[in-house]
Design an enzyme around this catalytic site. Structure first.
Site, PDB file in Angstrom:
ATOM      1  N   ILE A 108      -4.342   3.195  -2.650  1.00 51.28           N
ATOM      2  CA  ILE A 108      -4.026   4.705  -2.234  1.00 51.28           C
ATOM      3  C   ILE A 108      -3.986   5.438  -2.647  1.00 51.28           C
ATOM      4  CG2 ILE A 108      -2.059   3.278  -0.895  1.00 51.28           C
ATOM      5  CD1 ILE A 108      -2.531   5.534   1.740  1.00 51.28           C
ATOM      6  N   CYS A 109      -3.347   6.638  -2.517  1.00 52.19           N
ATOM      7  CA  CYS A 109      -3.454   8.186  -3.349  1.00 52.19           C
ATOM      8  C   CYS A 109      -3.441   8.196  -4.792  1.00 52.19           C
ATOM      9  CB  CYS A 109      -1.779   7.885  -3.097  1.00 52.19           C
ATOM     10  SG  CYS A 109      -1.007   9.031  -3.477  1.00 52.19           S
ATOM     11  N   ALA A 110      -2.496   8.003  -5.473  1.00 53.74           N
ATOM     12  CA  ALA A 110      -3.273   8.454  -7.259  1.00 53.74           C
ATOM     13  C   ALA A 110      -3.520   7.188  -7.782  1.00 53.74           C
ATOM     14  CB  ALA A 110      -1.767   8.142  -7.873  1.00 53.74           C
ATOM     15  N   ALA A 157      -8.144   4.922  -0.215  1.00 58.73           N
ATOM     16  CA  ALA A 157      -7.574   6.489   0.792  1.00 58.73           C
ATOM     17  C   ALA A 157      -6.964   7.557   0.340  1.00 58.73           C
ATOM     18  CB  ALA A 157      -6.743   5.044   1.562  1.00 58.73           C
TER      19      ALA A 157
END
Length: 190
Positions: A108-110, A157
């Site tokens: 998720i994210c980075a 995500a």
């Protein structure tokens, strides 16, 4: 009982992106394990990690001791945490072993850009990440602006606001849609 591993860097992870999957999946009956490659910890000592917003946590294991295969491996985002995970050879080895075995690999994210893309996990897949980190995706990745996306055995995500969608999508794969939806409804997600 399904199993999942959340890998924490020593510092700089998004707390909500790490804790939401742990909480949601535990409510679904998934056996959760936490580990970190943080090398300053003694082999038999508690491993303390610190999130991007100064929340300190204790994880159970060092990644170098992870010999078990889990049904899912989860990488939270946040910086510099995702970058730290992406350059750790033990984390790469652990994630790639799960990926090659067809187990769920989740970021998720980075983390999709800083780790999963770097290791080739996203090659030829549709994926998402925190805005701007798609620049780390190779040209073979189809980037979409969706909260959470599954393609094959990979779930990605966008960021903190998508943490519940991310956890829910993982839960659907590990315990089935019915159970995941029951837990989501009880948590007022549905």
């Amino acid at each position: 009982m399904p199993t999942a591993l959340v890998i924490f860097p020593g510092t700089g992870f998004e707390e909500i992106e790490a804790l939401t999957p742990i909480d949601v999946l535990a409510r679904c009956g998934v056996k959760m394990t936490t580990a970190s490659p943080y090398e300053d910890a003694e082999d038999n000592a508690e491993v303390h990690v610190e999130g991007a917003h100064n929340v300190e946590m204790v994880v159970e294991n060092l990644t170098k001791h992870m010999k078990t295969t889990f049904d899912a491996v989860i990488l939270p985002g946040g910086m510099p945490g995702a970058e730290m995970l992406g350059r750790d050879p033990l984390v790469e080895e652990l994630v790639m072993a799960h990926h090659k075995a067809g187990k769920l690999v989740c970021g998720i994210c980075a983390a999709p850009g800083m780790a999963l893309a770097k290791w080739g996990v996203l090659d030829g897949k549709t994926a998402t990440c925190y805005p701007g980190f798609e620049k780390h995706f190779p040209k073979t990745v189809h980037h979409v602006n969706e909260p959470a996306v599954m393609d094959g055995n990979v779930i990605t995500a966008r960021g903190p606001g998508a943490a519940f969608q991310f956890a829910h999508k993982i839960a659907q794969q590990l315990v089935g849609e019915k159970k995941a939806n029951e837990v989501g409804k009880g948590m007022l997600f549905q």
